[in-house]
Design a protein around this motif. Sequence first.
Motif, PDB file in Angstrom:
ATOM      1  N   ASP A 120      -0.747  10.040   8.772  1.00 49.45           N
ATOM      2  CA  ASP A 120      -1.427   8.887   8.164  1.00 49.45           C
ATOM      3  C   ASP A 120      -1.833   9.179   6.726  1.00 49.45           C
ATOM      4  OD1 ASP A 120      -1.150   7.320  10.402  1.00 49.45           O
ATOM      5  OD2 ASP A 120      -3.147   7.759  11.194  1.00 49.45           O
ATOM      6  N   LEU A 121      -2.285  10.412   6.479  1.00 46.56           N
ATOM      7  CA  LEU A 121      -2.674  10.794   5.123  1.00 46.56           C
ATOM      8  C   LEU A 121      -1.454  10.751   4.193  1.00 46.56           C
ATOM      9  CD1 LEU A 121      -4.963  13.812   4.253  1.00 46.56           C
ATOM     10  CD2 LEU A 121      -2.975  13.283   2.880  1.00 46.56           C
ATOM     11  N   MET A 122      -0.317  11.301   4.648  1.00 44.56           N
ATOM     12  CA  MET A 122       0.884  11.299   3.815  1.00 44.56           C
ATOM     13  C   MET A 122       1.412   9.884   3.609  1.00 44.56           C
ATOM     14  SD  MET A 122       1.314  14.358   2.804  1.00 44.56           S
ATOM     15  CE  MET A 122       2.843  13.990   1.936  1.00 44.56           C
ATOM     16  N   ARG A 123       1.288   9.035   4.603  1.00 45.34           N
ATOM     17  CA  ARG A 123       1.687   7.637   4.410  1.00 45.34           C
ATOM     18  C   ARG A 123       0.861   7.004   3.301  1.00 45.34           C
ATOM     19  NH1 ARG A 123       0.775   4.693   9.787  1.00 45.34           N
ATOM     20  NH2 ARG A 123       1.607   2.926   8.620  1.00 45.34           N
ATOM     21  N   ASN A 124      -0.420   7.302   3.278  1.00 41.84           N
ATOM     22  CA  ASN A 124      -1.294   6.763   2.244  1.00 41.84           C
ATOM     23  C   ASN A 124      -0.906   7.299   0.868  1.00 41.84           C
ATOM     24  OD1 ASN A 124      -3.894   5.351   1.452  1.00 41.84           O
ATOM     25  ND2 ASN A 124      -4.340   7.432   0.768  1.00 41.84           N
ATOM     26  N   ASP A 125      -0.622   8.608   0.786  1.00 46.92           N
ATOM     27  CA  ASP A 125      -0.250   9.202  -0.502  1.00 46.92           C
ATOM     28  C   ASP A 125       1.057   8.609  -1.025  1.00 46.92           C
ATOM     29  OD1 ASP A 125      -2.484  10.776  -0.539  1.00 46.92           O
ATOM     30  OD2 ASP A 125      -1.455  12.654  -0.073  1.00 46.92           O
ATOM     31  N   LEU A 126       2.070   8.501  -0.148  1.00 41.88           N
ATOM     32  CA  LEU A 126       3.358   7.971  -0.587  1.00 41.88           C
ATOM     33  C   LEU A 126       3.269   6.493  -0.958  1.00 41.88           C
ATOM     34  CD1 LEU A 126       6.026   9.611   1.753  1.00 41.88           C
ATOM     35  CD2 LEU A 126       4.962  10.498  -0.326  1.00 41.88           C
ATOM     36  N   ALA A 127       2.368   5.761  -0.293  1.00 43.66           N
ATOM     37  CA  ALA A 127       2.236   4.332  -0.574  1.00 43.66           C
ATOM     38  C   ALA A 127       1.800   4.069  -2.018  1.00 43.66           C
ATOM     39  CB  ALA A 127       1.256   3.690   0.398  1.00 43.66           C
ATOM     40  N   ARG A 128       1.150   5.042  -2.643  1.00 42.12           N
ATOM     41  CA  ARG A 128       0.696   4.856  -4.031  1.00 42.12           C
ATOM     42  C   ARG A 128       1.845   4.691  -5.011  1.00 42.12           C
ATOM     43  NH1 ARG A 128      -3.566   9.898  -3.830  1.00 42.12           N
ATOM     44  NH2 ARG A 128      -5.043   8.964  -2.350  1.00 42.12           N
ATOM     45  N   VAL A 129       3.023   5.218  -4.657  1.00 46.75           N
ATOM     46  CA  VAL A 129       4.158   5.153  -5.583  1.00 46.75           C
ATOM     47  C   VAL A 129       5.381   4.508  -4.940  1.00 46.75           C
ATOM     48  CG1 VAL A 129       3.441   7.088  -7.034  1.00 46.75           C
ATOM     49  CG2 VAL A 129       4.744   7.531  -4.946  1.00 46.75           C
ATOM     50  N   SER A 130       5.183   3.841  -3.778  1.00 47.44           N
ATOM     51  CA  SER A 130       6.306   3.263  -3.045  1.00 47.44           C
ATOM     52  C   SER A 130       6.239   1.744  -3.021  1.00 47.44           C
ATOM     53  CB  SER A 130       6.333   3.785  -1.600  1.00 47.44           C
ATOM     54  OG  SER A 130       6.532   5.163  -1.558  1.00 47.44           O
ATOM     55  N   ARG A 131       7.398   1.140  -2.816  1.00 44.70           N
ATOM     56  CA  ARG A 131       7.454  -0.312  -2.683  1.00 44.70           C
ATOM     57  C   ARG A 131       6.669  -0.756  -1.454  1.00 44.70           C
ATOM     58  NH1 ARG A 131      13.939  -1.378  -3.863  1.00 44.70           N
ATOM     59  NH2 ARG A 131      13.970  -0.367  -5.919  1.00 44.70           N
ATOM     60  N   ALA A 132       6.017  -1.892  -1.567  1.00 46.87           N
ATOM     61  CA  ALA A 132       5.193  -2.408  -0.469  1.00 46.87           C
ATOM     62  C   ALA A 132       6.031  -2.551   0.799  1.00 46.87           C
ATOM     63  CB  ALA A 132       4.592  -3.758  -0.853  1.00 46.87           C
ATOM     64  N   GLY A 133       5.509  -1.990   1.894  1.00 50.40           N
ATOM     65  CA  GLY A 133       6.165  -2.109   3.178  1.00 50.40           C
ATOM     66  C   GLY A 133       7.282  -1.112   3.438  1.00 50.40           C
ATOM     67  N   SER A 134       7.559  -0.234   2.466  1.00 53.94           N
ATOM     68  CA  SER A 134       8.689   0.687   2.640  1.00 53.94           C
ATOM     69  C   SER A 134       8.301   1.999   3.304  1.00 53.94           C
ATOM     70  CB  SER A 134       9.334   0.993   1.287  1.00 53.94           C
ATOM     71  OG  SER A 134       8.499   1.826   0.486  1.00 53.94           O
TER      72      SER A 134
END
Length: 434
Positions: A286-300
């Motif tokens: 969950d933590l890594m999902r949050n970190d990657l979401a900062r630089v990733s396309r929404a929903g990807s």
Amino acid sequence: MSEGLSHVLVRDHPWTEPLEVAVGIGGADGALALLSDGGPGGRWSHLATGPDRVHVGEVEADLFGPLRDPAWGAGTVGLAAYDAGARPATGARTPVWPDLILARYPSLLSFDHHRHRVRAIGRGRDPAEAEAAADRAAAWLVAARPAPPSTEPPAEGFAAEAPEQAYRQAVAEVVARIAAGELFQANIARGWNGTLKPEADPFDVFLRLQQGRASSYGAFWRVGDLALVSNSPELFLAFDGVGGRIEARPIKGTRARSSDPVEDAALAAELRASAKDRAENLMIVDLMRNDLARVSRAGSVAVDRLFAVESHPTVHHLVSTVVGRADPGVTPADLLAASFPPGSITGAPKHQAMKVIADLEPPRGAWCGSLFILEEGGGLTASVLIRTASFERIDGRWRFRTLAGAGIVADSDPEAELAETEAKISALRRALTA
């Protein structure tokens, strides 16, 4: 801005074992060996020496800001220290390792373990420079030779920095702080240090570690009087700069291996079924999902694989895979800045976990930082520097430090977590002292 190497020449060569090429290159200043075991998690190995540009030092603001200079392009290798990434949470601490080390390699060998081909890569300011650099890389293949037989242990000793009881107490304190609602998980480490024998150097340790204990992200790197030897199995980040795919493979959950095949299989099954280890792993996913979401396309951002058991020479690990698709324009510097330090070796919430770690541990230095290489097309591969020893040459002698940690959660048992650190350090301990 500084001058980049805009011309690239790539030549294919027949397969040569990368460890044999590493032996031919040796461990002098500037030598680099990023050696994979060739398994599913580590397709590529890279070897080089003779960097033409080097940075070693502290970074006051944006830790990965120097990478925004185009001169640090493909062929650049970097090491970011854990403490530099944790500084926003912990404040300034006495440094034990440079914040950031960078070196650019005009000549590089890349070994494709899956296709059994070797690429000699030359980069330069013009075609002639690129051709000469590719020729230098190809010459290293000719100098390849078998690894020498395992020699006498290179270290004079392997001393714990604190008694075992201190680690048990640290684990108990984290459990209490979790019960008080301060955090959910923290990775707490213990350290060892020592000095190599006068005739030994870190490359000897690297060769001993490679024999029978190769990993997906093994490494040797020497820059001046600093050196690093790593046997890491953990991918921090892989980034396809052309397609935009991001991948992280956090490790959380460990069992020591057994020489008895039946018992070993039972230990792997126990790890796979463990509610505690699965919960520990899921927090970091969950933590890594949050970190990657900062630089990733929404929903990807998605979990591609959850709770897979991977078996290594001394331990079984529980590994998950998190993927995402980068926003347009995202660079390796952006991705590293959004995710560093790796969540698997901090805890959750990350900021608070790093504060707790700083309360209970001295600075970590290179350990649990990241070693990374920049690739063509804006790509990146970065490992988590676990199973790693850092070396510094002082008064002509190489001194080392290494650590091992465990993820502490609400139902952690101090004795079991202590045993986990022993299992994790065993391969490095053997390489140093037999």
